[in-house]
Each structure stands twice: as structure tokens, then as C-alpha cells.
Design an enzyme around this catalytic site. Structure first.
Site, PDB file in Angstrom:
ATOM      1  N   ASP A  16      44.696  40.352  36.620  1.00 26.60           N
ATOM      2  CA  ASP A  16      44.626  41.816  36.681  1.00 26.60           C
ATOM      3  C   ASP A  16      44.447  42.266  38.129  1.00 26.60           C
ATOM      4  OD1 ASP A  16      44.087  44.498  36.262  1.00 26.60           O
ATOM      5  OD2 ASP A  16      42.179  44.180  35.224  1.00 26.60           O
ATOM      6  N   MET A  32      34.093  47.065  33.034  1.00 32.72           N
ATOM      7  CA  MET A  32      33.566  46.923  34.400  1.00 32.72           C
ATOM      8  C   MET A  32      32.299  47.752  34.468  1.00 32.72           C
ATOM      9  SD  MET A  32      37.193  47.102  36.349  1.00 32.72           S
ATOM     10  CE  MET A  32      37.962  47.784  34.891  1.00 32.72           C
ATOM     11  N   ASP A  69      40.618  50.134  30.997  1.00 31.80           N
ATOM     12  CA  ASP A  69      39.647  49.854  32.052  1.00 31.80           C
ATOM     13  C   ASP A  69      38.453  50.791  31.944  1.00 31.80           C
ATOM     14  OD1 ASP A  69      40.815  47.714  33.682  1.00 31.80           O
ATOM     15  OD2 ASP A  69      42.452  49.141  33.997  1.00 31.80           O
ATOM     16  N   SER A 114      47.954  48.708  32.007  1.00 28.58           N
ATOM     17  CA  SER A 114      46.630  49.324  32.167  1.00 28.58           C
ATOM     18  C   SER A 114      46.781  50.837  32.250  1.00 28.58           C
ATOM     19  CB  SER A 114      45.985  48.813  33.450  1.00 28.58           C
ATOM     20  OG  SER A 114      44.977  49.717  33.853  1.00 28.58           O
ATOM     21  N   MET A 116      40.384  38.374  38.145  1.00 23.71           N
ATOM     22  CA  MET A 116      40.735  39.574  38.917  1.00 23.71           C
ATOM     23  C   MET A 116      41.465  39.163  40.194  1.00 23.71           C
ATOM     24  SD  MET A 116      39.704  42.288  37.285  1.00 23.71           S
ATOM     25  CE  MET A 116      40.229  43.415  38.576  1.00 23.71           C
ATOM     26  N   HIS A 152      38.528  46.129  29.055  1.00 27.60           N
ATOM     27  CA  HIS A 152      37.979  45.462  30.246  1.00 27.60           C
ATOM     28  C   HIS A 152      36.766  46.264  30.704  1.00 27.60           C
ATOM     29  CE1 HIS A 152      38.849  44.323  34.756  1.00 27.60           C
ATOM     30  NE2 HIS A 152      37.713  43.816  34.311  1.00 27.60           N
ATOM     31  N   HIS A 197      45.750  47.682  27.968  1.00 28.15           N
ATOM     32  CA  HIS A 197      44.565  47.311  28.750  1.00 28.15           C
ATOM     33  C   HIS A 197      43.792  48.586  29.098  1.00 28.15           C
ATOM     34  CE1 HIS A 197      42.406  44.590  31.549  1.00 28.15           C
ATOM     35  NE2 HIS A 197      42.416  45.611  32.398  1.00 28.15           N
ATOM     36  N   MET A 216      34.921  51.855  33.397  1.00 26.68           N
ATOM     37  CA  MET A 216      34.118  51.750  34.631  1.00 26.68           C
ATOM     38  C   MET A 216      32.952  52.726  34.574  1.00 26.68           C
ATOM     39  SD  MET A 216      37.120  51.585  37.472  1.00 26.68           S
ATOM     40  CE  MET A 216      38.665  50.717  37.177  1.00 26.68           C
TER      41      MET A 216
HETATM   42  C1  DX5 Z   1      41.219  47.493  38.467  1.00 31.51           C
HETATM   43  C2  DX5 Z   1      41.604  47.417  37.017  1.00 31.51           C
HETATM   44  C3  DX5 Z   1      43.029  47.146  36.789  1.00 31.51           C
HETATM   45  C4  DX5 Z   1      43.980  48.171  37.369  1.00 31.51           C
HETATM   46  C5  DX5 Z   1      45.205  47.437  37.777  1.00 31.51           C
HETATM   47  O1  DX5 Z   1      39.862  47.374  38.580  1.00 31.51           O
HETATM   48  O2  DX5 Z   1      40.872  46.426  36.335  1.00 31.51           O
HETATM   49  O3  DX5 Z   1      43.309  46.939  35.410  1.00 31.51           O
HETATM   50  O4  DX5 Z   1      44.349  49.171  36.481  1.00 31.51           O
HETATM   51  O5  DX5 Z   1      46.045  48.306  38.445  1.00 31.51           O
HETATM   52  P1  DX5 Z   1      47.278  47.771  39.324  1.00 31.51           P
HETATM   53  O6  DX5 Z   1      48.161  47.015  38.391  1.00 31.51           O
HETATM   54  O7  DX5 Z   1      47.873  49.024  39.858  1.00 31.51           O
HETATM   55  O8  DX5 Z   1      46.678  46.891  40.382  1.00 31.51           O
HETATM   56 ZN    ZN Z   2      41.478  45.876  34.256  1.00 26.73          ZN
END
Ligand code: DX5
Ligand code: ZN
Length: 220
Positions: free
Chosen positions: A172, A67, A34, A7, A136, A65, A32, A36
Site C-alpha cells: 500500500d 491507522m 483508510d 483505496s 506499507m 486499514h 480499501h 485515520m
Molecule cells: C496511505 C494509505 C493508502 C493511500 C494510498 O496512508 O494507507 O491506502 O490511499 O494512496 P496512493 O495509492 O495514492 O499512494
Molecule cells: Zn491504506
């Protein structure tokens, strides 16, 4: 085969290009990303322009992903930017069935993510048409949090379902050498790892240790 999807949330955003090239060379299978929006989760990250920019420097499979609220409104712009898989949150969508069809109509893969407090029950009727379920293992929003082992049972239940035998199951949040083994043993085959890879001195060593631990857990 167990795959790793680093990620980039934990990458150095000022040197994103270099970090992505480095992680690809280090053995990552997927990337990956993320996304947000500051509403669905209390944090903000990147929009489609950043995804398109990273796309120029990487041949990795792009796993987005989302969010975000209203993923139906934004998913097309992420597909145009280079996403090959769109993963939206069950908690953000009323009609998951139609959104999966819409994503597939663009020729990319469709996945549903569930937060730690959301039961796997809501995805079971959709397994036959989904490419992946993302479980998650932390509350979404931030990297570097502690793995929640209580979510492992969801992976076992999805894997045991008649339509869950061959589906990709991704986990994740808090994945590292130790927790990757628990996830793999529960049926997870796509491991997301942010800080365990990007905060490591050697990405290559971190990736191979995580994968080896997961493979060993499955192969006994
Ligand atoms: C959190 C993200 C993850 C995050 C994971 O909301 O969806 O993808 O980057 O990070 P680690 O592996 O550090 O928990
Ligand atoms: Zn993620």
C-alpha cells in the site's frame, strides 16, 4: 491470482457513492478503506458511519486499514459497519496475538500492517494465524506519495517463510503500473492503489493496466 484494492482515500468524497459504484464496475476486487485518527497518523479520514453508508452501495470485499491508536477499542464498530477484514498496525498494539483472536471471533479476517521503518520480524511468529500482512510502501497518512522500493525485501522474506507461502501479502502506497510489477515480483498478491485509480480518466483502464503489469511480472 493478483487482486486490486482501490483505496477510496483518493476518491471524490462528495460523490463517494458514485465513485464506489464506478470502481466496482471497473473491475476492483476489494475496496480499501483508510481509517485515520489524527494521532497514529497526522491526518483524519472516516469513522464507522461512513463505512456503513458505503456498504449499502457495494458488494465488494471491505478491507479496513486502521491507522489508529487503540484499534482494539474501535475494531468492533468497523466490523458492525461492514468491514470484512480488519488490518491494524503493529506499531499501535502491544498484544497482537490476542487482537488477532478477537477479530477472528467476529468471523472476519485479521491482518497486521507494518510501516516502512518496521521490520517484518514482528509478524513472522504470527503468520500461521494471520490472513494477511500489509507492507506499507509509503509513510502512512496521505495518498499520492512516492513508492519506497526498499520495502520490497520484506515481501520476499515473508513469502519465503515456512508459514508465508499462502498468506495474502498486500502492499500500500505509491502503487501504479510500474511499481505494481516490482511488488508482484516480490510476492505481493493484493495491490492497494489510491491515486493511480481514482485520479485516472478511466478507472477500468487504470485497473487493467496495473493488474496486467503485475501478472506479466509474475508470469515472466
Ligand atoms: C496511505 C494509505 C493508502 C493511500 C494510498 O496512508 O494507507 O491506502 O490511499 O494512496 P496512493 O495509492 O495514492 O499512494
Ligand atoms: Zn491504506
Amino acid at each position: 491470482m493478483i487482486k486490486i484494492a482501490p483505496s477510496i482515500l483518493s476518491a471524490d468524497f462528495g460523490a463517494l457513492r458514485e465513485d464506489v459504484i464506478k470502481v466496482e464496475k471497473a473491475g476492483a476486487h476489494w475496496l480499501h478503506l483508510d481509517i485515520m485518527d489524527g494521532h497514529f497518523v497526522p491526518n483524519l479520514t472516516m469513522g464507522p458511519d461512513i463505512v456503513a453508508s458505503v456498504r449499502k452501495d457495494s458488494k465488494l470485499f471491505f478491507d479496513c486499514h486502521l491507522m489508529i491508536d487503540n484499534p482494539e477499542k474501535y475494531m468492533e464498530s468497523f466490523i458492525k459497519a461492514g468491514a470484512e477484514l480488519i488490518c491494524f498496525h503493529a506499531e499501535a498494539v502491544d498484544d497482537m496475538d490476542s487482537l488477532i483472536d478477537k477479530i477472528h471471533s467476529f468471523g472476519v479476517k485479521a491482518a497486521v500492517a507494518i510501516k516502512p521503518g518496521t521490520s517484518e520480524e514482528c509478524v513472522l511468529p504470527l503468520l500461521h494465524k494471520l490472513d494477511m500482512v500489509l507492507i506499507m510502501s509509503v509513510e502512512p497518512g496521505f495518498g499520492g506519495q512516492k513508492f519506497m522500493p526498499e520495502v520490497l525485501d520484506k515481501a520476499r522474506k515473508i513469502r519465503a517463510h515456512k508459514d508465508g507461502k499462502d498468506i495474502d501479502i498486500q502492499m500500500d502506497g505509491g502503487i501504479n503500473e510500474e511499481t505494481a510489477a516490482y511488488a508482484a515480483k516480490a510476492g505481493v498478491n493484493i495491490l492497494v492503489a489510491g491515486s493511480a485509480v481514482f485520479k485516472a480518466a478511466s478507472y477500468e483502464e487504470a485497473i487493467s493496466k496495473i493488474l496486467k503489469s503485475a501478472e506479466d511480472a509474475v508470469n515472466g
